[in-house]
Design an enzyme around this catalytic site. Structure first.
Site, PDB file in Angstrom:
ATOM      1  N   LYS A   5       2.364   8.139   6.173  1.00  0.00           N
ATOM      2  CA  LYS A   5       1.490   7.780   5.052  1.00  0.00           C
ATOM      3  C   LYS A   5       0.267   8.684   4.967  1.00  0.00           C
ATOM      4  O   LYS A   5      -0.089   9.149   3.905  1.00  0.00           O
ATOM      5  CB  LYS A   5       0.961   6.363   5.274  1.00  0.00           C
ATOM      6  CG  LYS A   5       1.479   5.335   4.343  1.00  0.00           C
ATOM      7  CD  LYS A   5       0.818   3.976   4.613  1.00  0.00           C
ATOM      8  CE  LYS A   5       0.682   3.621   6.054  1.00  0.00           C
ATOM      9  NZ  LYS A   5      -0.593   3.268   6.576  1.00  0.00           N
ATOM     10  N   ARG A  23      -3.480  -4.333   2.793  1.00  0.00           N
ATOM     11  CA  ARG A  23      -2.565  -4.594   3.897  1.00  0.00           C
ATOM     12  C   ARG A  23      -2.203  -6.071   3.979  1.00  0.00           C
ATOM     13  O   ARG A  23      -1.369  -6.442   4.808  1.00  0.00           O
ATOM     14  CB  ARG A  23      -3.248  -4.189   5.205  1.00  0.00           C
ATOM     15  CG  ARG A  23      -2.997  -2.712   5.590  1.00  0.00           C
ATOM     16  CD  ARG A  23      -2.626  -2.728   6.986  1.00  0.00           C
ATOM     17  NE  ARG A  23      -2.555  -1.666   7.923  1.00  0.00           N
ATOM     18  CZ  ARG A  23      -3.093  -0.495   8.009  1.00  0.00           C
ATOM     19  NH1 ARG A  23      -3.832  -0.031   7.082  1.00  0.00           N
ATOM     20  NH2 ARG A  23      -2.873   0.276   9.031  1.00  0.00           N
ATOM     21  N   ARG A  37      -2.310   8.948  18.905  1.00  0.00           N
ATOM     22  CA  ARG A  37      -3.689   8.602  18.543  1.00  0.00           C
ATOM     23  C   ARG A  37      -4.210   7.546  19.522  1.00  0.00           C
ATOM     24  O   ARG A  37      -3.418   6.918  20.232  1.00  0.00           O
ATOM     25  CB  ARG A  37      -3.668   8.037  17.111  1.00  0.00           C
ATOM     26  CG  ARG A  37      -4.993   8.100  16.401  1.00  0.00           C
ATOM     27  CD  ARG A  37      -4.818   7.738  14.934  1.00  0.00           C
ATOM     28  NE  ARG A  37      -4.533   6.320  14.733  1.00  0.00           N
ATOM     29  CZ  ARG A  37      -4.161   5.813  13.562  1.00  0.00           C
ATOM     30  NH1 ARG A  37      -4.022   6.595  12.519  1.00  0.00           N
ATOM     31  NH2 ARG A  37      -3.927   4.523  13.445  1.00  0.00           N
ATOM     32  N   ARG A  50       1.112  -3.451  15.802  1.00  0.00           N
ATOM     33  CA  ARG A  50       0.988  -2.929  14.440  1.00  0.00           C
ATOM     34  C   ARG A  50       2.289  -3.134  13.652  1.00  0.00           C
ATOM     35  O   ARG A  50       2.258  -3.433  12.474  1.00  0.00           O
ATOM     36  CB  ARG A  50       0.563  -1.454  14.451  1.00  0.00           C
ATOM     37  CG  ARG A  50      -0.774  -1.253  15.170  1.00  0.00           C
ATOM     38  CD  ARG A  50      -1.719  -0.298  14.468  1.00  0.00           C
ATOM     39  NE  ARG A  50      -1.118   0.970  14.157  1.00  0.00           N
ATOM     40  CZ  ARG A  50      -1.039   2.001  15.001  1.00  0.00           C
ATOM     41  NH1 ARG A  50      -1.531   1.897  16.221  1.00  0.00           N
ATOM     42  NH2 ARG A  50      -0.493   3.110  14.617  1.00  0.00           N
TER      43      ARG A  50
HETATM   44  P1  AMP Z   1      -4.401   3.142   9.811  1.00  0.00           P
HETATM   45  O1  AMP Z   1      -5.204   4.388  10.016  1.00  0.00           O
HETATM   46  O2  AMP Z   1      -4.172   2.859   8.355  1.00  0.00           O
HETATM   47  O3  AMP Z   1      -3.137   3.126  10.622  1.00  0.00           O
HETATM   48  O4  AMP Z   1      -5.288   1.922  10.353  1.00  0.00           O
HETATM   49  C1  AMP Z   1      -5.663   1.834  11.699  1.00  0.00           C
HETATM   50  C2  AMP Z   1      -6.203   0.434  12.004  1.00  0.00           C
HETATM   51  O5  AMP Z   1      -7.344   0.175  11.178  1.00  0.00           O
HETATM   52  C3  AMP Z   1      -5.234  -0.699  11.719  1.00  0.00           C
HETATM   53  O6  AMP Z   1      -4.349  -0.937  12.795  1.00  0.00           O
HETATM   54  C4  AMP Z   1      -6.211  -1.857  11.485  1.00  0.00           C
HETATM   55  O7  AMP Z   1      -6.728  -2.333  12.714  1.00  0.00           O
HETATM   56  C5  AMP Z   1      -7.344  -1.185  10.738  1.00  0.00           C
HETATM   57  N1  AMP Z   1      -7.146  -1.205   9.270  1.00  0.00           N
HETATM   58  C6  AMP Z   1      -6.938  -0.139   8.443  1.00  0.00           C
HETATM   59  N2  AMP Z   1      -6.811  -0.515   7.167  1.00  0.00           N
HETATM   60  C7  AMP Z   1      -6.922  -1.868   7.155  1.00  0.00           C
HETATM   61  C8  AMP Z   1      -6.855  -2.869   6.145  1.00  0.00           C
HETATM   62  N3  AMP Z   1      -6.626  -2.558   4.861  1.00  0.00           N
HETATM   63  N4  AMP Z   1      -7.032  -4.157   6.512  1.00  0.00           N
HETATM   64  C9  AMP Z   1      -7.261  -4.509   7.795  1.00  0.00           C
HETATM   65  N5  AMP Z   1      -7.311  -3.627   8.804  1.00  0.00           N
HETATM   66  C10 AMP Z   1      -7.148  -2.312   8.503  1.00  0.00           C
END
Ligand code: AMP
Length: 188
Positions: free
Chosen positions: A13, A88, A129, A140
């Protein structure tokens, strides 16, 4: 145009949505990036979000909404944006709808990247990461299935979803996206 990018952890993504936003000349808004920046800055939002991110759990909706709401008010979002990793949850999707309807700019399209779970795991292991430990990865996935997948039905009912095969190389997936964007007449 107002776009949303949805997909399980490891689907690519981030990479693909960054490319698409520059291709379409609209800002790329990743709530994950915003939250990680807040953690880095040790801001109040960052302090509240840190443990959730580390555990692979979702940060509470109100915190994320605050970030998105403020970001959408910035000048560069006037002609559209691409949301990556947001919404999300169904609740976030509904709040986003309200926010966008107040602005008079409803969503144009939701792009879903699909990749099978074995390939996802491998990609996450390769990425390495900070929040990619085996336990966090499992969390996740679990969160995606339980909290994020219901969005697909919600947007499906609104006829807003376009699914894209996200297996294959970066270039192949990019090509699939390019075709989808052309079919939807989203190109500038
Ligand atoms: P990502 O970079 O999109 O994989 O997000 C990394 C982490 O940030 C996720 O595992 C969540 O803990 C948090 N996070 C990112 N976007 C959201 C969202 N829209 N709602 C809640 N938590 C989020």
């Amino acid at each position: 145009m107002q776009l949303v990018f949805v997909g399980p952890p490891g689907a690519g993504k981030g990479t693909q949505s960054k490319w698409l936003s520059s291709f379409l000349a609209i800002p790329h808004l990743s709530t994950g990036d915003m939250l990680r920046a807040a953690v880095e800055q040790k801001s109040d939002i960052g302090k509240s979000a840190q443990d959730f991110i580390q555990d692979g759990k979702l940060v509470p909706d109100d915190i994320v909404m605050e970030l998105v709401d403020a970001r959408l008010d910035e000048e560069d979002c006037k002609n559209g944006f691409l949301l990556d990793g947001f919404p999300r949850t169904l609740e976030q999707a509904k709040m986003l709808d309200q926010l966008l309807s107040r602005r008079g700019t409803p969503l144009s399209l939701v792009l879903e990247l699909t990749v099978d779970e074995n390939q996802l795991l491998q990609r996450l292991v390769d990425r390495g990461r900070g929040d990619d430990s085996p336990e966090t990865i499992q969390n996740r996935f679990h969160v995606y299935r339980n909290q994020t997948e219901p969005l697909l039905q919600y947007y499906g009912e609104k006829d807003l979803i376009k699914s894209i095969d996200g297996s294959g190389s970066r270039e192949e997936v990019r090509e699939h996206i390019r075709v989808a964007v052309r079919q939807e007449n989203l190109e500038a």
